[in-house]
Design a protein around this motif. Structure first.
Motif, mmCIF file in Angstrom:
data_model
loop_
_atom_site.group_PDB
_atom_site.id
_atom_site.type_symbol
_atom_site.label_atom_id
_atom_site.label_comp_id
_atom_site.label_asym_id
_atom_site.label_seq_id
_atom_site.Cartn_x
_atom_site.Cartn_y
_atom_site.Cartn_z
ATOM 1 N N GLY A 57 0.783 -1.235 0.000
ATOM 2 C CA GLY A 57 0.000 0.000 0.000
ATOM 3 C C GLY A 57 0.811 1.280 0.000
ATOM 4 N N GLU A 58 2.139 1.157 -0.080
ATOM 5 C CA GLU A 58 2.977 2.360 -0.009
ATOM 6 C C GLU A 58 2.712 3.291 -1.188
ATOM 7 N N GLU A 59 2.632 2.709 -2.391
ATOM 8 C CA GLU A 59 2.462 3.535 -3.601
ATOM 9 C C GLU A 59 1.053 4.154 -3.694
ATOM 10 N N PRO A 60 -0.019 3.360 -3.530
ATOM 11 C CA PRO A 60 -1.348 3.993 -3.619
ATOM 12 C C PRO A 60 -1.570 5.031 -2.523
ATOM 13 N N THR A 61 -0.987 4.798 -1.339
ATOM 14 C CA THR A 61 -1.152 5.783 -0.264
ATOM 15 C C THR A 61 -0.450 7.082 -0.656
ATOM 16 N N THR A 62 0.731 6.967 -1.262
ATOM 17 C CA THR A 62 1.427 8.167 -1.721
ATOM 18 C C THR A 62 0.594 8.878 -2.784
ATOM 19 N N LEU A 63 0.059 8.088 -3.716
ATOM 20 C CA LEU A 63 -0.762 8.694 -4.783
ATOM 21 C C LEU A 63 -1.944 9.441 -4.168
ATOM 22 N N ALA A 64 -2.581 8.829 -3.179
ATOM 23 C CA ALA A 64 -3.750 9.475 -2.565
ATOM 24 C C ALA A 64 -3.344 10.787 -1.888
ATOM 25 N N ILE A 65 -2.187 10.786 -1.260
ATOM 26 C CA ILE A 65 -1.729 12.024 -0.598
ATOM 27 C C ILE A 65 -1.457 13.100 -1.650
ATOM 28 N N ALA B 73 -3.660 -7.555 2.435
ATOM 29 C CA ALA B 73 -4.252 -7.495 3.781
ATOM 30 C C ALA B 73 -3.503 -6.448 4.610
ATOM 31 N N ALA B 74 -2.184 -6.432 4.496
ATOM 32 C CA ALA B 74 -1.386 -5.428 5.223
ATOM 33 C C ALA B 74 -1.732 -4.028 4.714
ATOM 34 N N ALA B 75 -1.906 -3.916 3.391
ATOM 35 C CA ALA B 75 -2.207 -2.603 2.805
ATOM 36 C C ALA B 75 -3.545 -2.078 3.335
ATOM 37 N N ARG B 76 -4.515 -2.969 3.419
ATOM 38 C CA ARG B 76 -5.851 -2.523 3.874
ATOM 39 C C ARG B 76 -5.796 -2.001 5.307
ATOM 40 N N ALA B 77 -4.874 -2.519 6.111
ATOM 41 C CA ALA B 77 -4.757 -2.055 7.500
ATOM 42 C C ALA B 77 -4.283 -0.599 7.545
ATOM 43 N N GLY B 78 -3.568 -0.167 6.525
ATOM 44 C CA GLY B 78 -3.158 1.246 6.440
ATOM 45 C C GLY B 78 -2.154 1.659 7.500
ATOM 46 N N VAL B 79 -1.350 0.720 7.970
ATOM 47 C CA VAL B 79 -0.368 1.041 9.011
ATOM 48 C C VAL B 79 1.039 0.788 8.451
ATOM 49 N N PHE B 80 1.915 1.772 8.608
ATOM 50 C CA PHE B 80 3.255 1.680 8.025
ATOM 51 C C PHE B 80 4.321 1.843 9.100
ATOM 52 N N TYR C 115 -1.395 13.612 7.479
ATOM 53 C CA TYR C 115 -2.121 12.419 7.020
ATOM 54 C C TYR C 115 -1.867 11.139 7.818
ATOM 55 N N PHE C 116 -1.080 11.224 8.866
ATOM 56 C CA PHE C 116 -0.804 10.010 9.648
ATOM 57 C C PHE C 116 -0.969 10.278 11.142
ATOM 58 N N VAL C 117 -1.372 9.209 11.846
ATOM 59 C CA VAL C 117 -1.398 9.279 13.304
ATOM 60 C C VAL C 117 -0.365 8.285 13.803
ATOM 61 N N ARG C 118 0.465 8.742 14.706
ATOM 62 C CA ARG C 118 1.504 7.847 15.221
ATOM 63 C C ARG C 118 0.900 6.887 16.237
ATOM 64 N N GLU D 127 -0.368 5.335 11.240
ATOM 65 C CA GLU D 127 -1.635 4.914 10.643
ATOM 66 C C GLU D 127 -2.144 6.033 9.737
ATOM 67 N N VAL D 128 -2.502 5.657 8.516
ATOM 68 C CA VAL D 128 -2.941 6.665 7.557
ATOM 69 C C VAL D 128 -4.359 7.135 7.916
ATOM 70 N N SER D 129 -4.647 8.400 7.633
ATOM 71 C CA SER D 129 -5.933 8.962 8.035
ATOM 72 C C SER D 129 -7.069 8.382 7.199
ATOM 73 N N PRO D 130 -8.286 8.304 7.759
ATOM 74 C CA PRO D 130 -9.432 7.752 7.022
ATOM 75 C C PRO D 130 -9.695 8.531 5.736
ATOM 76 N N GLU D 131 -9.414 9.816 5.743
ATOM 77 C CA GLU D 131 -9.638 10.650 4.554
ATOM 78 C C GLU D 131 -8.839 10.145 3.346
ATOM 79 N N ILE D 132 -7.661 9.579 3.607
ATOM 80 C CA ILE D 132 -6.840 9.004 2.538
ATOM 81 C C ILE D 132 -7.271 7.557 2.278
#
Ligand code: SAM
Length: 490
Positions: free
Chosen positions: A115-123, A149-156, A172-175, A181-186
């Motif tokens: 999920g690293e790439e799609p999360t970057t794209l969304a940001i 499954a890891a990507a869906r969790a949105g935690v990096f 965009y992240f909460v520690r 953890e990526v924000s729900p908005e993303i």
């Protein structure tokens, strides 16, 4: 099913057929180990029984367990930042304007890992004024369901977010302890789905994606599979849509489906026809005219008759390159995280007498010097198959495009070489010349200046492997840059 007497080689062949990924014979011990463990956990008699059952389709769900072991998932947010910068500064504003009538923007991250790439794209999309508040969505697919499954969790982890600019990390992240953890908005903008890119038809609507990222996936495939997947992906693009590949993936001998578009610091590709109205060849802007990949012009002229390589010549990659955990070569471009090198073995029909890739590259250079361009192209194909992460090979690829009149593709290859080794002053000079030929004067000037800066800063080196080609030496390169910047033709 046995094609060979070695069940591990059979398993490697099966994996390639199912997923496109080539496993080098050097990695067979690792594969044997994995197969042994899988066989034991399924209470099968051993590796031969496991491979047989897998080939017969007798192990439902087993591919989901096996593929995570063999696919490479090296990734992090904002990897190859020049792509995201070009997306934000050039691609999205133009697409955004074009989409005011259509009101939607669709992006696909194909081979999305965790999920690293799609999360970057969304940001990047969320930060882009032209599209942020519109209807945009990202489809993210991968063959590896564990990664999804890891990507869906949105935690990096820390490393994955280390290249995220501080203010975006804040926004965009909460520690959560050591994780982010990526924000729900993303997260709500991204749909994760399993999809195997070698299975056609692809599970997407043809002509429906404005932007597709397919980076660092094809590098593990053979050229035939690369071309087939690239062609299928091209059909998923809208007429104005663009495709990004990894910076060292240049789709040598592209079929007629795609052509490069210059985005200043990098290249993307678009469908060859019908012609775009929003990117590239019309109106002002950084895009430059595409050539049509089907344009396979004959040898026109060697671009420059320079002096032979001079004493500045150095070895681009002294000693053995470092290796990653999979035993693959991991070359770094000036401190950047390692780019994946291909696991693809040497050609299946090797030339007798030509063993190493360097030897083949030298033979390709000799063939070109002797005017046997088809032979040079054939050898280049073999070298790229064996090691697509060698800057000299991409430089030669560019030269071959250049002398064949495919200036735009030449520029794409030169950029790939410079991504892998920014100190190659001759390659940068050829890039500058190519940009000038396609009337991108501004960018050409920047590259001429960069050649001079590289030479002045002591960071420059020649492409030793291409010593047979008429490339300029340091002094001649300096002079040519000066002439070009003063508007004198050279
Ligand atoms: C090195 S990662 C690239 C991740 C991301 N695109 C990037 O550049 O950072 C390669 C990804 O491609 C996926 N992959 C490999 N073969 C695939 C196939 N046949 N279909 C879909 N995805 C595949 C792997 O599972 C892995 O997640």
């Amino acid at each position: 099913m046995s094609d060979t007497t070695d069940p591990v080689a059979d398993l490697a062949a099966l994996i390639e057929r199912v997923s496109g990924n080539v496993i080098l014979p050097g990695h067979y011990p690792f594969l044997a180990d994995t197969a042994k463990r899988r066989a034991a956990s399924l209470r099968l008699g051993g590796v031969p029984a496991y491979v047989r059952a897998l080939a017969l389709g007798d192990l439902p769900g087993e591919w989901s367990c096996l593929l995570p072991h063999i696919t490479i998932k090296e990734s992090f947010l904002f990897r190859h930042p020049q792509h995201f910068a070009a997306l934000a500064s050039t691609v999205l504003p133009r697409l955004g304007a074009a989409h005011t009538s259509r009101n939607s923007l669709r992006v696909w991250s194909a081979g999305c890992a965790r999920g690293e790439e799609p999360t970057t794209l969304a940001i990047v999309l969320a930060e882009c004024g032209e599209v942020a508040h519109g209807d945009w969505r990202i489809l993210a697919t991968d063959v590896d369901e564990e990664a999804l499954a890891a990507a869906r969790a949105g935690v990096f982890g820390e490393r994955a977010v280390s290249q995220v600019p501080a203010h975006l990390r804040e926004r965009y992240f909460v520690r959560r302890g050591d994780s982010f953890e990526v924000s729900p908005e993303i997260a709500r903008r991204i749909e994760y789905r399993a999809a195997n890119l070698v299975n056609e038809p692809l599970p997407v609507e043809p002509g429906s994606f404005d932007v597709i990222f397919l980076r660092n996936v094809l590098i593990y495939f053979r050229p035939e599979s690369q071309r087939r997947v690239a062609a299928a992906i091209a059909r998923a693009l809208t007429p104005d849509g663009v495709l990004f590949l990894g910076p060292a993936e240049t789709l040598w001998q592209l079929s007629g489906d795609l052509e490069p578009v210059d985005l200043e610091d990098c290249f993307c590709y678009r469908r060859t026809a019908p012609r775009s109205t929003h990117l590239g060849d019309r109106g002002p802007g950084p895009g430059v005219r595409g050539e049509g990949a089907e344009q396979r012009a004959r040898l026109r002229a060697v671009p420059d008759q320079g002096e032979p390589l001079d004493t500045q010549r150095t070895t681009a990659h002294p000693g053995s390159p470092p290796r990653d955990v999979h035993g693959r070569e991991a070359r770094t471009a000036h401190g950047a995280p390692p780019a994946e090198a291909s696991p693809v073995p040497g050609p299946r029909t090797p030339d007798p007498g030509l063993t190493g890739t360097q030897e083949r590259l030298h033979a390709a250079v000799r063939s070109l010097v002797e005017g046997r361009i088809d032979r040079a192209a054939e050898l280049l194909d073999q070298v790229l198959l064996a090691d697509p992460s060698d800057p000299a090979t991409h430089a030669f690829e560019g030269f071959l495009h250049d002398v064949s009149g495919r200036t735009q593709m030449a520029a794409a290859s030169y950029r790939a070489a410079l991504f892998l080794d920014p100190g190659l002053f001759q390659v940068r000079l050829l890039l500058a010349d190519a940009l000038r030929r396609v009337a991108n004067e501004q960018r050409a000037a920047l590259e001429y200046r960069e050649v001079m800066a590289t030479l002045a800063g002591g960071r420059a080196h020649a492409v030793e492997a291409l010593a047979g080609l008429p490339l300029p030496g340091a002094e001649q390169a300096r002079q040519r840059c000066r002439d070009a910047l003063l508007g004198r033709s050279n």
